[in-house]
Design an enzyme around this catalytic site. Sequence first.
Site, PDB file in Angstrom:
ATOM      1  N   ARG A  34     -27.258  -9.308  16.736  1.00 18.52           N
ATOM      2  CA  ARG A  34     -27.423 -10.757  16.577  1.00 18.52           C
ATOM      3  C   ARG A  34     -26.092 -11.499  16.446  1.00 18.52           C
ATOM      4  NH1 ARG A  34     -32.580 -11.757  12.659  1.00 18.52           N
ATOM      5  NH2 ARG A  34     -34.099 -10.489  13.762  1.00 18.52           N
ATOM      6  N   ASP A 143     -36.054 -23.961   3.210  1.00 20.96           N
ATOM      7  CA  ASP A 143     -35.610 -22.698   3.787  1.00 20.96           C
ATOM      8  C   ASP A 143     -34.076 -22.705   3.794  1.00 20.96           C
ATOM      9  OD1 ASP A 143     -37.246 -20.416   5.512  1.00 20.96           O
ATOM     10  OD2 ASP A 143     -35.115 -20.514   6.036  1.00 20.96           O
TER      11      ASP A 143
END
Length: 271
Positions: A34, A143
């Site tokens: 990633r 979040d």
Amino acid sequence: MIRLKEEEFTDIVKYMRQEYGINLEKKRVLIECRMTRVLERYGLDSFSGYLDMLHRDRSGEMAGEMVNRLTTNYTYFYREPDHFDRLQDAILPDLLEHVPSGVLDIWCAGCSTGEECYTLSMVLKEYRRSRNDACRARILATDISGEALEKAKKGVYPVKELEGLPPEWRRRYCGKTDGRTFGVEEDLKTCVRFQRRNLMEPARASEKFHIILCRNVMIYFDKSSRERLITTLEDALDKGGYLLIGHAELLTAKETRLEPVYPAVYRKKRE
Ligand SMILES: C[S@@+](CC[C@H](N)C(=O)[O-])C[C@H]1O[C@@H](n2cnc3c(N)ncnc32)[C@H](O)[C@@H]1O
């Protein structure tokens, strides 16, 4: 793919655990996969160079970018339906009996791309419809991933995601579709406020919630971060309030002062 040397891997694992509670000890390949593109964008060919930049960056932008890449944001509409049924059958009636204003404060902690808080918004509307009730709610959806929150605010999803919802809910709440994507009804958004927030921060004394959903978040945390998170959630709950966690995230009596009331549902004493 750019490979991680041992000390670079240790540095990233330590950073993500200290700052965000996330345990990446077994995620070496995931980090390499990633993060490689991010490093390449900075013209770097090693993680050491990236980590030097990250530790020197005072803007928080590089940390935010790494969090966007390394968090697991997997979610979907009507996930763990048992909770949404329980809300309608037991939790909402109980709270509305005890909250004189009739306005419920709900915190969706770790809301990811928004499917969870919009499902909740649908449940509240259904509750009002079926009982002709004046139940009102304010949902705070938070979040740590800024990218996930941007998607959540837009409220636009691939049509495939509709499959998880009961057909009549699709008709009522998922209006606009161009064949590939659909947008949730604007009305569902009016009671939701999105905010970027780190769950490693202590609870805010000015906030108390009647319901907290923190589902499928602590499974990614190590033991001490999980303990810290549980304390934050307990502190943020109003007396008589409910905490809903993922069904795979059992809390033991040692870990919490809350009482278990249903599967993956805990309540703070009212006294
Ligand atoms: C797997 S998703 C769960 C989403 C939703 N609650 C559900 O059950 O479908 C976990 C979310 O927790 C968020 N998260 C992880 N660590 C966090 C932290 N320290 N503070 C806030 N959010 C965090 C991630 O960004 C991710 O979006």
